[in-house]
Write a protein that holds these residues in place. Structure first.
Motif, PDB file in Angstrom:
ATOM      1  N   LEU A 769       0.862  -1.191   0.000  1.00 50.55           N
ATOM      2  CA  LEU A 769       0.000   0.000   0.000  1.00 50.55           C
ATOM      3  C   LEU A 769       0.892   1.234   0.000  1.00 50.55           C
ATOM      4  CD1 LEU A 769      -2.822   1.410   0.423  1.00 50.55           C
ATOM      5  CD2 LEU A 769      -2.363   1.224   2.880  1.00 50.55           C
ATOM      6  N   THR A 770       0.574   2.210  -0.836  1.00 51.48           N
ATOM      7  CA  THR A 770       1.272   3.496  -0.840  1.00 51.48           C
ATOM      8  C   THR A 770       0.304   4.575  -0.397  1.00 51.48           C
ATOM      9  OG1 THR A 770       2.773   2.838  -2.623  1.00 51.48           O
ATOM     10  CG2 THR A 770       2.479   5.199  -2.237  1.00 51.48           C
ATOM     11  N   ILE A 771       0.701   5.324   0.617  1.00 54.11           N
ATOM     12  CA  ILE A 771      -0.104   6.462   1.068  1.00 54.11           C
ATOM     13  C   ILE A 771       0.306   7.656   0.215  1.00 54.11           C
ATOM     14  CG2 ILE A 771      -0.685   7.949   3.005  1.00 54.11           C
ATOM     15  CD1 ILE A 771       0.085   5.670   4.872  1.00 54.11           C
ATOM     16  N   PRO A 772      -0.563   8.128  -0.676  1.00 54.08           N
ATOM     17  CA  PRO A 772      -0.163   9.175  -1.631  1.00 54.08           C
ATOM     18  C   PRO A 772      -0.279  10.574  -1.041  1.00 54.08           C
ATOM     19  CG  PRO A 772      -2.381   8.413  -2.126  1.00 54.08           C
ATOM     20  CD  PRO A 772      -1.925   7.623  -0.921  1.00 54.08           C
ATOM     21  N   ALA A 773       0.800  11.322  -1.126  1.00 53.62           N
ATOM     22  CA  ALA A 773       0.769  12.707  -0.662  1.00 53.62           C
ATOM     23  C   ALA A 773      -0.219  13.539  -1.469  1.00 53.62           C
ATOM     24  CB  ALA A 773       2.171  13.317  -0.749  1.00 53.62           C
ATOM     25  N   SER A 774      -0.525  13.102  -2.680  1.00 56.95           N
ATOM     26  CA  SER A 774      -1.472  13.840  -3.522  1.00 56.95           C
ATOM     27  C   SER A 774      -2.883  13.819  -2.970  1.00 56.95           C
ATOM     28  CB  SER A 774      -1.476  13.254  -4.944  1.00 56.95           C
ATOM     29  OG  SER A 774      -1.876  11.890  -4.917  1.00 56.95           O
ATOM     30  N   GLU A 775      -3.178  12.883  -2.052  1.00 54.53           N
ATOM     31  CA  GLU A 775      -4.529  12.792  -1.486  1.00 54.53           C
ATOM     32  C   GLU A 775      -4.640  13.485  -0.136  1.00 54.53           C
ATOM     33  OE1 GLU A 775      -7.028  11.712  -3.362  1.00 54.53           O
ATOM     34  OE2 GLU A 775      -5.420  11.608  -4.844  1.00 54.53           O
ATOM     35  N   ARG A 776      -3.651  14.307   0.209  1.00 56.46           N
ATOM     36  CA  ARG A 776      -3.751  15.104   1.430  1.00 56.46           C
ATOM     37  C   ARG A 776      -4.734  16.256   1.209  1.00 56.46           C
ATOM     38  NH1 ARG A 776       1.969  17.310   2.036  1.00 56.46           N
ATOM     39  NH2 ARG A 776       1.666  17.361  -0.220  1.00 56.46           N
ATOM     40  N   LEU A 777      -5.412  16.638   2.257  1.00 54.97           N
ATOM     41  CA  LEU A 777      -6.314  17.778   2.206  1.00 54.97           C
ATOM     42  C   LEU A 777      -6.602  18.254   3.621  1.00 54.97           C
ATOM     43  CD1 LEU A 777      -8.957  16.074   3.102  1.00 54.97           C
ATOM     44  CD2 LEU A 777      -9.365  15.857   0.671  1.00 54.97           C
ATOM     45  N   HIS A 778      -7.327  19.363   3.699  1.00 47.33           N
ATOM     46  CA  HIS A 778      -7.793  19.851   4.992  1.00 47.33           C
ATOM     47  C   HIS A 778      -9.180  19.291   5.252  1.00 47.33           C
ATOM     48  CE1 HIS A 778      -4.356  22.445   5.259  1.00 47.33           C
ATOM     49  NE2 HIS A 778      -4.686  23.107   4.164  1.00 47.33           N
ATOM     50  N   ASN A 779      -9.541  19.190   6.520  1.00 47.87           N
ATOM     51  CA  ASN A 779     -10.739  18.453   6.898  1.00 47.87           C
ATOM     52  C   ASN A 779     -12.009  18.946   6.233  1.00 47.87           C
ATOM     53  OD1 ASN A 779      -9.038  17.044   8.519  1.00 47.87           O
ATOM     54  ND2 ASN A 779     -10.151  17.377  10.419  1.00 47.87           N
ATOM     55  N   THR A 780     -12.174  20.255   6.049  1.00 47.90           N
ATOM     56  CA  THR A 780     -13.425  20.725   5.472  1.00 47.90           C
ATOM     57  C   THR A 780     -13.445  20.583   3.958  1.00 47.90           C
ATOM     58  OG1 THR A 780     -12.592  22.974   5.361  1.00 47.90           O
ATOM     59  CG2 THR A 780     -13.862  22.368   7.309  1.00 47.90           C
ATOM     60  N   GLN A 781     -12.299  20.265   3.361  1.00 53.55           N
ATOM     61  CA  GLN A 781     -12.273  20.053   1.918  1.00 53.55           C
ATOM     62  C   GLN A 781     -12.589  18.595   1.623  1.00 53.55           C
ATOM     63  OE1 GLN A 781      -8.573  21.444   0.328  1.00 53.55           O
ATOM     64  NE2 GLN A 781      -8.749  23.428   1.298  1.00 53.55           N
ATOM     65  N   THR A 782     -13.746  18.157   2.142  1.00 56.43           N
ATOM     66  CA  THR A 782     -14.136  16.773   1.972  1.00 56.43           C
ATOM     67  C   THR A 782     -14.866  16.615   0.667  1.00 56.43           C
ATOM     68  OG1 THR A 782     -14.999  17.256   4.157  1.00 56.43           O
ATOM     69  CG2 THR A 782     -14.755  15.005   3.606  1.00 56.43           C
ATOM     70  N   PHE A 783     -14.362  15.738  -0.155  1.00 49.13           N
ATOM     71  CA  PHE A 783     -15.023  15.501  -1.432  1.00 49.13           C
ATOM     72  C   PHE A 783     -15.959  14.307  -1.264  1.00 49.13           C
ATOM     73  CE2 PHE A 783     -10.942  17.446  -2.319  1.00 49.13           C
ATOM     74  CZ  PHE A 783     -11.367  18.573  -2.984  1.00 49.13           C
ATOM     75  N   TYR A 784     -17.229  14.586  -0.886  1.00 48.85           N
ATOM     76  CA  TYR A 784     -18.186  13.503  -0.689  1.00 48.85           C
ATOM     77  C   TYR A 784     -18.479  12.834  -2.016  1.00 48.85           C
ATOM     78  CZ  TYR A 784     -18.999  15.446   3.923  1.00 48.85           C
ATOM     79  OH  TYR A 784     -18.844  15.894   5.209  1.00 48.85           O
ATOM     80  N   LYS A 785     -18.374  11.522  -1.996  1.00 46.34           N
ATOM     81  CA  LYS A 785     -18.532  10.764  -3.226  1.00 46.34           C
ATOM     82  C   LYS A 785     -19.892  10.095  -3.256  1.00 46.34           C
ATOM     83  CE  LYS A 785     -14.959   8.540  -1.916  1.00 46.34           C
ATOM     84  NZ  LYS A 785     -14.484   9.460  -0.887  1.00 46.34           N
ATOM     85  N   ASP A 786     -20.462   9.950  -4.464  1.00 46.16           N
ATOM     86  CA  ASP A 786     -21.663   9.129  -4.619  1.00 46.16           C
ATOM     87  C   ASP A 786     -21.278   7.681  -4.378  1.00 46.16           C
ATOM     88  OD1 ASP A 786     -22.790  11.080  -7.435  1.00 46.16           O
ATOM     89  OD2 ASP A 786     -23.253  11.260  -5.304  1.00 46.16           O
ATOM     90  N   THR A 787     -21.978   7.001  -3.476  1.00 48.64           N
ATOM     91  CA  THR A 787     -21.615   5.639  -3.147  1.00 48.64           C
ATOM     92  C   THR A 787     -22.223   4.677  -4.145  1.00 48.64           C
ATOM     93  OG1 THR A 787     -23.525   5.146  -1.789  1.00 48.64           O
ATOM     94  CG2 THR A 787     -21.734   6.330  -0.736  1.00 48.64           C
ATOM     95  N   ASP A 788     -21.732   3.445  -4.104  1.00 49.87           N
ATOM     96  CA  ASP A 788     -22.262   2.418  -4.990  1.00 49.87           C
ATOM     97  C   ASP A 788     -23.613   1.906  -4.529  1.00 49.87           C
ATOM     98  OD1 ASP A 788     -20.194   2.645  -6.664  1.00 49.87           O
ATOM     99  OD2 ASP A 788     -19.187   0.787  -6.128  1.00 49.87           O
TER     100      ASP A 788
END
Length: 1013
Positions: A769-788
């Protein structure tokens, strides 16, 4: 410097003693300089009438008392000539005769001042006077006589008069470009009767306030940085009853004293060169009473904020130095708050001369100079902010020998640039001969191109975006590859030989040599410096658009976010602190480079008497971080925990998760502090998978967020042979999110907070598993996704106890099986006893999320329930979706035999005892439930019960029907036809269990759960 100020007779107020000392001190400094020549321009109010001395006499005495080295100048030296030849008998003062020189002309209008009066040609005009003396300061009180005319509208008269007053300003500057102009809002007059009829003076009374409103626009209308205009308010506070002589026009002794005091204060402030904040009544910048001498700063006036004030100034809106005011100097411990952007304009300076605090809610934009002192710049508020230090400059080549557009036709134009330290060249102004694409570049001195951009350039003058990163060196070239486009500078001024690019470089010449001029106009981005920098945003971010030098400390408050922009460097001389408390944590997202000379600390808030999963956001942390706090690590091979106690130097591994428990016996709820180096870049945790073990936790690893900001778990993560689930422990219950967007138990996003540990599952020994630095964000910048959930048939069951919620989900997916699907299925994590534990059962394992094969009709899913205390509880179908319209979801209570259609009635209540079997329910997916809706109506006629291993069915006489018996999985194990017999006995040989018995006839449809021993 340009200074625009509005003054009247209101004095300093609170703290006035300190302020008066400051003004007196600065005034004394200016008083010691060369003699200051003052001209007083106006009409009979300036000249005086026979019975008064005029304000000029009292002003003269005040200036003598203050020790100013001054001289009144002018072509006139008498008052009105009706009595004593214009000499009212001005007394000597302190052994000195009155300085009578002035330019007060009885009955004159502004047009007479400009062009002379035809009836007194000997008195000449302003342009002639200004050739006979050189005034440093002009006091102008003019306009009364212009307003006394019938036959024109108020607007026409006001416009005409204002235009003439502007010409007075222009004429003063024509002969003396650096003159200080103190332009008065003229005094009011009294309603006046002449021979029993309304006089012209009544019209004048109406028009005076209108003209004064226009006069306030003079500083902006006639702005000149070399010749300040101060608006002197002689109107406000002047009483037409007590301050005028009988004619209602001219001031009496009291009125003259008021006028003299206001002009005296104006002279002092003009020589001081700045308005002084007093904060006497409030913190509002725009309230005049908060400024010394009732000053409200306008364009061109510099500001001093002293170390003592009742209130510190707050400006609402964008405070732009060079527009709202000129430079600002802060002294002592003074503070300034800007509820908007703070913009330091070109050639303007914001200076801190003490331990000052500058609060900024909007952006920080520096085109000028910020002298940091020992200040703390604190970014506040509920909106995002940005720091930008964008400069611009223009100039020319070494020698200018001709004008116009360059006639040179050689290919390629460039200027030479020396770069003292790296900076970004944002844009350049150009002038092109025809519209077409052109290639712009920067190169080393030998012509080796480092960066280039090809853009369309229209005909004529325009600005081209470059975004070149210029590196250190001399004689770099910035150029365009065609001869028909020049870098262009739009003024005709002759620049210095080396024109500075802020403090980062200079333009030193061009390809043209010294025989032709060369145009350039550059916009550049250079580093910004602060002393202490604090981020106090409320769940909003401060970001950088340039390099930063923090000469003191960098502090990020709890719930505040700080983003270092891409490729930017932040150098911190002191310490860095990320704070945490009960409201939240600080968040720092570094997309560039951060260098810290001092100590970097990251706080974490730990509530007591509760387990937390944690992970270090820095390298170099040890278990001593959690001194007097229980700390343990997870062992995947044998599914156990190991407590970490000694030595306290044991390192805490980056990306590893730990369990911590703060007890009230030792620390209680507390804040711990990590110290070390902030982690950046991608990280790969060490994963464990033990093939030989058979425990339910096989392959589970507790890993952690290695960054001082949040992460978003999603399909962008690089993983091999891993389950797609992440699970966090939240206040006693587990919640999860799948990389495909499926959520579990209310975790509707993939956010993993800073310093958070979480569970992942390896599927074999080669898992990674690689933890990508590109997926860092601040808590309120939550990108809510449509679930399956919207794609596949699914049902979610939910139970809530003591404020804790748990969930079990079943999803029918074409890629899954009734058995364990490693990537999709999520095994059950046990919550605390005070919370519900709700799960499905398959192949002997418990599941939080159970992915099943695509076909759902007639499927039976066992459901377990457990909690720590007996009571009345409920299970709710929080979501049933994507089934066909004929299918319903039924919940069967195995203990009571009750069946509930969850599609129609989502909530089911039941009693529970901890001694009950955890296997409590079955979920059925059917098109109908054997007429369960009729059960209550016919239960009295049909009796179904069990004894040992037999099922008994009692029916009315002569009633025929069919009996069906099902196991808990919905499989039919027995069936029998009953014909006119009121008692039927059927033996069950399938073992001890619950069974469902259905009797169906033409009249009856009854179901009953029985237990076979």
């Amino acid at each position: 410097m340009n200074k625009t100020i509005i003054l009247n007779s209101v004095r300093f107020g609170i703290k006035k003693s300190w302020l008066l000392i400051l003004v007196a001190f600065l005034f004394e400094m200016n008083s010691s300089k060369a003699q200051i020549k003052i001209v007083q321009i106006g009409n009979s109010i300036t000249k005086t009438i026979d019975t008064t001395y005029s304000y000029r006499y009292n002003l003269w005495k005040k200036l003598i008392d203050d020790g100013l080295n001054f001289d009144f100048v002018g072509t006139q030296n008498l008052g009105h000539s009706y009595i004593n030849g214009g000499d009212p008998g001005w007394p000597d003062y302190l052994g000195q005769p009155f300085d009578r020189d002035h330019e007060g002309h009885y009955g004159w209008k502004a047009r007479h001042i400009l062009a002379g009066h035809p009836q007194v040609p000997s008195e000449d005009s302003l342009s002639a006077w200004l050739q006979t003396y050189v005034p440093d300061i002009a006091l102008v009180h003019l306009g009364h006589n212009d307003l006394k005319e019938y036959g024109s509208t108020h607007t026409t008269v006001i416009n005409r008069t204002y235009n003439r007053l502007r010409q007075v300003v222009d004429t003063l500057r024509q002969y003396h470009p650096n003159i200080i102009i103190l332009f008065a809002k003229i005094i009011p007059t009294r309603y006046y009767y002449y021979n029993g009829t309304d006089s012209l003076y009544n019209v004048q009374n109406i028009r005076i306030p209108m003209l004064n409103d226009r006069i306030e626009n003079l500083p902006a209308d006639r702005y000149d940085p070399n010749s300040p205009i101060w608006i002197v308010d002689q109107y406000t506070g002047f009483d037409t009853i007590t301050d005028l002589v009988i004619d209602g026009i001219h001031p009496n002794e009291l009125g003259e004293e008021k006028m003299a005091q206001i002009f005296f204060d104006a002279i002092k402030m003009s020589l001081l060169g700045a308005g002084i904040w007093t904060g006497a009544t409030s913190d509002d910048w725009n309230t005049k009473s908060n400024w010394s001498l009732n000053l409200k700063p306008t364009r061109g006036i510099s500001v001093i904020i002293p170390p003592i004030a009742n209130y510190w100034p707050q400006y609402s809106g964008s405070l732009e130095l060079g527009v709202v005011c000129n430079s600002i100097t802060m002294t002592g411990n003074s503070e300034l708050s800007v509820i908007g952007d703070l913009i330091i304009g070109q050639n303007q300076t914001l200076s801190s001369n003490g331990l000052n605090v500058i609060n900024v809610e909007g952006d920080w934009i520096n085109h000028g100079t910020f002298n940091t002192g020992s200040s703390n710049v604190n970014f506040i508020g509920t909106s995002n902010s940005e720091i930008s230090a964008v400069g611009s400059m223009g100039g020319g080549q070494v020698t200018i020998t001709s004008g116009g557009y360059s006639s040179d036709t050689s290919e390629g134009r460039y200027v030479n640039i020396a770069c003292y330290e790296p900076f970004m060249l944002i844009s350049a102004k150009v002038k092109a001969d025809g519209g077409k694409n052109r290639n712009f570049y920067w190169a080393f001195s030998d012509g080796t191109v480092q960066e280039q951009v090809n853009v369309y350039v229209p005909d004529g003058e325009s600005r081209v975006t470059l975004n070149f990163d210029i590196t250190t060196g001399v004689d770099h070239r910035l150029g365009v590859s065609t001869h028909d486009c020049d870098l262009y500078y739009s003024t005709n001024s002759i620049p210095p030989e080396d024109f500075q690019i802020g403090n980062v470089g200079a333009v030193t010449g061009s390809y043209l040599g010294e025989n032709n001029y060369y145009y350039y106009d550059l916009e550049f981005l250079c580093p910004e410096s602060f002393y202490d920098l604090t981020v106090s945003k409320s769940n909003k971010s401060l970001s950088t658009n340039c390099d930063l030098n923090v000469l003191g400390n960098l502090t990020i408050k709890s719930e505040s976010f700080f983003t270092n922009g891409e490729d930017n460097t932040i150098d911190v001389t002191g310490d860095v602190l990320l704070e945490a408390d009960a409201t939240g944590m600080a968040s720092y997202l570094d997309n560039g480079t951060t260098n810290v000379n001092g100590t970097t600390s990251v706080q974490q808030y730990i509530t007591s008497e509760r387990w937390h999963y944690v992970s270090p956001p820095v390298s170099g942390a040890t278990i001593n971080t959690y001194y007097d706090i229980y700390l343990k690590k997870w062992n995947e091979p044998d599914s156990t925990w190991t407590y970490l106690v000694e030595p306290v130097t044991i390192p805490m591994n980056v990306t590893q998760g730990y369990g911590v428990w703060a007890t009230d016996m030792y620390t209680g709820t507390t804040t711990v502090t990590y110290t070390g180096t902030l982690n950046t870049g991608d990280k790969s945790p060490t994963l464990s998978y033990t093939p030989a073990v058979t425990h339910l936790s096989k392959g589970f690893n507790l890993i952690g967020n290695p960054y001082p900001c949040a992460l978003d778990w999603n399909s962008n993560w690089s993983m091999t042979d891993m389950s797609g689930w992440m699970v966090v422990y939240d206040n006693g219950v587990y919640r999860g999110q799948h990389t495909d967007g499926t959520d579990y138990n209310g975790k509707t996003d993939g956010i993993i907070p800073s310093t958070q540990g979480w569970w992942v599952r390896a599927l074999n020994a080669g898992a990674s598993l690689t933890i990508p630095a590109s997926e860092r964000l601040h808590n309120t910048q939550t990108f809510y996704k449509d679930t399956d959930d919207t794609n596949y048939p699914m049902v979610r069951l939910e139970s809530e106890i003591n404020g804790h919620t748990d969930e079990a989900a079943v999803i029918f997916h074409p890629e899954c099986t009734p058995g364990f699907d490693w990537y999709y299925d999520l095994s059950k994590f046990n919550n605390i006893d005070e919370a519900p534990n709700l799960y499905t059962i398959a192949a002997g394992d418990n599941y939080a999320v159970n992915f099943y094969e695509e076909e759902y009709l007639d499927v039976v899913i066992p459901v377990g329930f457990r909690t720590g205390e007996e009571g009345l509880y409920s299970v709710t179908a929080s979501n049933i979706s994507n089934f066909n319209e004929e299918t319903s979801v039924y919940l069967e209570d195995i203990k009571t035999g009750t069946v509930t259609n969850l599609t129609e009635t989502p909530k089911y209540e039941f009693t529970y005892d901890p001694l009950d079997d955890e296997y409590r329910f079955n979920l059925h997916f059917k098109e109908s439930w054997y007429g369960i809706e009729d059960q209550d109506q016919y239960a009295g006629n049909i009796n179904i019960y069990s004894a040992k291993d037999f099922v008994y069915i009692v029916t009315p006489e002569m009633e025929s029907g069919d009996v069906y018996i099902f196991d808990v999985l919905g499989q039919e194990i027995e069936s029998k036809r009953i014909s006119e017999s009121n008692l039927t006995k059927i033996r069950i040989t399938s073992g001890i269990a619950y069974y469902l018995v259905k009797f169906q006839s033409d009249k009856f449809l009854v179901t009953k759960k029985v237990f076979i021993r």
